[in-house]
Enzyme design. Structure first.
Site, PDB file in Angstrom:
ATOM      1  N   HIS A 140       0.783  -1.630   0.140  1.00 20.72           N
ATOM      2  CA  HIS A 140      -0.020   0.259   0.249  1.00 20.72           C
ATOM      3  C   HIS A 140       0.766   1.692   0.089  1.00 20.72           C
ATOM      4  O   HIS A 140       0.230   1.952  -0.352  1.00 20.72           O
ATOM      5  CB  HIS A 140      -0.809   0.258   1.232  1.00 20.72           C
ATOM      6  N   SER A 141       2.121   1.292   0.082  1.00 19.11           N
ATOM      7  CA  SER A 141       2.866   2.420   0.417  1.00 19.11           C
ATOM      8  C   SER A 141       3.063   2.925  -1.261  1.00 19.11           C
ATOM      9  O   SER A 141       3.678   3.779  -1.112  1.00 19.11           O
ATOM     10  CB  SER A 141       4.799   1.990   0.558  1.00 19.11           C
TER      11      SER A 141
END
Length: 467
Positions: A140-141
Site C-alpha cells: 500500500h506504500s
C-alpha cells in the site's frame, strides 16, 4: 535514494506480522477459443517475465538498511528477479472457486519482502471452468486501490483482436500515458503561472484548516445524519486484535440489477452497495448473536485523484452509518443514504487539503491500533471499511483473453477485522471480502447475506415505485 512522503511511509510504519499492509486483486480471464487454459497461463508467464523494461514504480523498494532508512526513503533496483516476483501455480483438484479463494487467502497473509520491490503476481491455472486467474499483491506504500486497478487496466485493451499484450510494469505503457497527459500546447509562462497559483492555493488551504475543522464540528452538532470525527462507533466482534491468517471471499452481481434499484429509489449505485453491506452485516451479526444496539459505522475511502492522476496514494475518508439497528429495510436504506449524502456534502464544501485532513482525522485512531491495549480499551471510531473502486466500463482483453471478473483483496487491520472492497466492470459489480481468519467466523456467509440484501432492496424498489 529518494525521500518517502508520509502518505507512503505510514503504511510501512503501520505494518506488523499480524497486519500486512499490501493490497491485491484477483482477476479472471477466459482463454481465446483457439487456446487452452494452460496455453494462456504459459503465454502470460512468458510475456511477463520477458518484459524487462520495468517502470520505476515496480523497481522501488525501501532503502537499506530497511530497519533504519526503510521507512523514510526509497531506493530502486536496476534488475528484477522475475522468477521470484512472477509466480505460476496450479490449483488442486477439483479446481473449484473454493480452491482459488483458499489459495488467495493463504497468500494474502504473508508479508512482502522489504529487501525487494514490494510486489508479486501469481498466474493460477487449474480452474475446472477453464479460466485463468491472476492474483496481484502490491504494498500500500506504492499504490492505493484506485491506482492498483489502473495498473491492471493499462495493460489491457478493448480490442479482442489485439495481440500486443504486455505486463503492467512495461515502461512503454508509462511513456505512452505520460505523452497523452502532457500533450497540451501550454507554454512555459502558463505552466509557471499555474504552479504559482497552486502554491498560493495550498497556503490558503493550510490557513483555512482551523475554520474548516470548526465548521465540521458544528455540522456534527446540527445534523443528526452526519457522523463527525470523534462520535465513535459501537463495540462489535469486528473491533478486535487480529492474527495474520486471512480468509477471502468473493462474488459478483449483475450491475443492471443495482442500476435498476438505484434508478427506482433515486440514489446512486454506491448507495446501493453500502445498503447491501449494511443489510448483510446486520444479518451476519444476528447469526453470530452479536448485533449491537447502536448502528455500525463504516469508513468509506474517497479518491482525491484528479483527471490524469491515477497513481500513488490520494484518498480521504467519510463516515457513514449502516443503520444496522433498523429492522425495516426501507427505513434502513433511507437512513444509510441520508448519512452518506450528509458526509459527502461536508467534503464538497472543503478544499482538497482540508478534505484530506478530515479523512486523516477520521482514520487517525488506526495509527495507534498496534500499540498494546489500544484496541481492547479504546472505543472504535468505526467498525469496518467499505471501498468502491470504479472499474472498466467496457469489456477488456489481454491478447484476446477476456477479462471476466475483478475482485479486490484489501487489508484487515488491528481493530478492523473485516474489509469490504467493491469494483465494477462492464457487466458486474464485484465484491471482495477479506477478514482475519480467526476473528471473523464463517466469512463466506456474508456472500449469501449480500445476495439476500440485493433481493430485499429490489422489493423495496418495487414497493416504492408502486406508490
Amino acid at each position: 535514494m529518494a525521500y518517502m512522503p508520509v502518505t507512503e511511509s505510514m503504511f510501512l510504519i503501520a505494518e506488523t506480522r499480524e497486519q500486512p499492509m499490501h493490497v491485491g486483486g484477483l482477476q479472471l480471464f477466459i482463454p481465446r477459443p483457439d487456446q487452452s487454459s494452460t496455453e494462456l497461463a504459459e503465454e502470460i508467464v512468458t510475456t511477463f517475465q520477458s518484459c524487462t523494461d520495468v517502470s520505476a514504480l515496480f523497481r522501488k523498494r525501501p532503502a537499506s538498511p530497511v530497519t533504519v532508512l526503510g521507512n523514510v526513503a526509497w531506493s530502486h533496483d536496476d534488475e528484477i528477479d522475475f522468477e521470484y516476483h512472477v509466480r505460476r501455480a496450479v490449483l488442486p483438484r477439483p479446481g473449484r472457486i473454493r480452491e482459488l479463494l483458499r489459495y488467495v487467502s493463504l497468500q494474502h497473509g504473508a508479508l512482502l519482502d522489504r529487501y525487494r520491490p514490494m510486489w508479486e503476481l501469481h498466474i493460477i491455472e487449474g480452474l475446472e471452468d477453464g479460466r485463468v486467474a491472476l492474483y496481484s499483491k502490491l504494498h500500500h506504500s506504492l499504490v492505493d486501490g484506485v491506482s492498483a486497478l489502473r495498473l491492471l487496466e493499462r495493460a489491457l485493451t478493448p480490442d479482442p483482436n489485439d495481440r500486443n499484450g504486455t505486463a503492467p510494469w512495461d515502461n512503454a505503457l508509462v511513456r505512452r500515458r505520460s505523452t497523452e497527459s502532457t500533450g497540451d500546447d501550454r507554454d512555459l509562462r502558463s505552466r509557471l503561472t499555474s504552479a504559482v497559483s497552486a502554491t498560493i492555493d495550498v497556503a490558503g488551504q493550510v490557513v483555512g484548516l482551523a475554520p474548516a475543522a470548526a465548521k465540521v464540528a458544528m455540522r456534527g452538532l446540527s445534523d443528526p445524519d452526519f457522523v463527525a470525527p470523534g462520535n465513535g462507533a459501537p463495540r462489535t466482534i469486528l473491533d478486535v486484535a487480529i492474527g495474520s491468517a486471512r480468509r477471502f471471499a468473493a462474488d459478483q452481481w449483475e450491475i443492471d440489477r443495482l442500476r435498476a434499484v438505484a434508478a427506482a429509489l433515486g440514489i446512486t449505485i454506491n448507495d446501493v452497495v453500502v445498503a447491501m453491506c449494511g443489510s448483510a452485516l446486520r444479518a451476519y451479526l444476528i447469526d453470530q448473536d452479536a448485533l449491537p444496539e447502536r448502528p455500525l459505522i463504516a469508513a468509506l475511502p474517497v479518491s482525491m485523484h484528479g483527471e490524469g492522476d491515477k497513481t500513488g496514494n490520494a484518498i480521504t475518508a467519510i463516515m457513514v452509518s449502516l443503520a444496522t439497528d433498523e429492522p425495516d429495510a426501507h427505513r434502513r436504506v433511507d437512513s444509510i443514504v441520508a448519512s452518506a449524502r450528509s458526509a459527502k456534502s461536508v467534503v464538497r464544501e472543503l478544499k482538497p487539503l482540508q478534505a484530506l485532513a478530515l479523512g486523516a482525522a477520521n482514520i487517525a485512531p488506526l495509527a495507534f491500533a498496534t500499540v498494546p491495549g489500544v484496541v481492547q480499551y479504546t472505543p472504535p471510531q468505526f467498525n469496518l471499511m467499505i471501498s468502491n473502486v470504479p472499474g472498466p466500463s467496457q469489456d477488456l482483453y489481454w491478447n484476446g483473453a477476456q477479462l471476466d471478473g475483478v475482485y479486490p483483496v484489501s487489508i484487515p487491520m488491528e481493530g478492523l477485522a473485516l474489509n469490504i472492497t467493491v469494483t465494477s466492470t462492464a457487466h458486474h459489480v464485484n465484491f471482495g471480502l477479506i477478514g482475519a481468519r480467526s476473528q471473523v467466523p464463517s466469512l463466506q456467509r456474508l456472500l449469501t447475506h449480500l445476495d439476500h440484501a440485493l433481493e430485499e432492496l429490489e422489493k423495496v424498489a418495487e414497493v416504492d415505485q408502486s406508490r
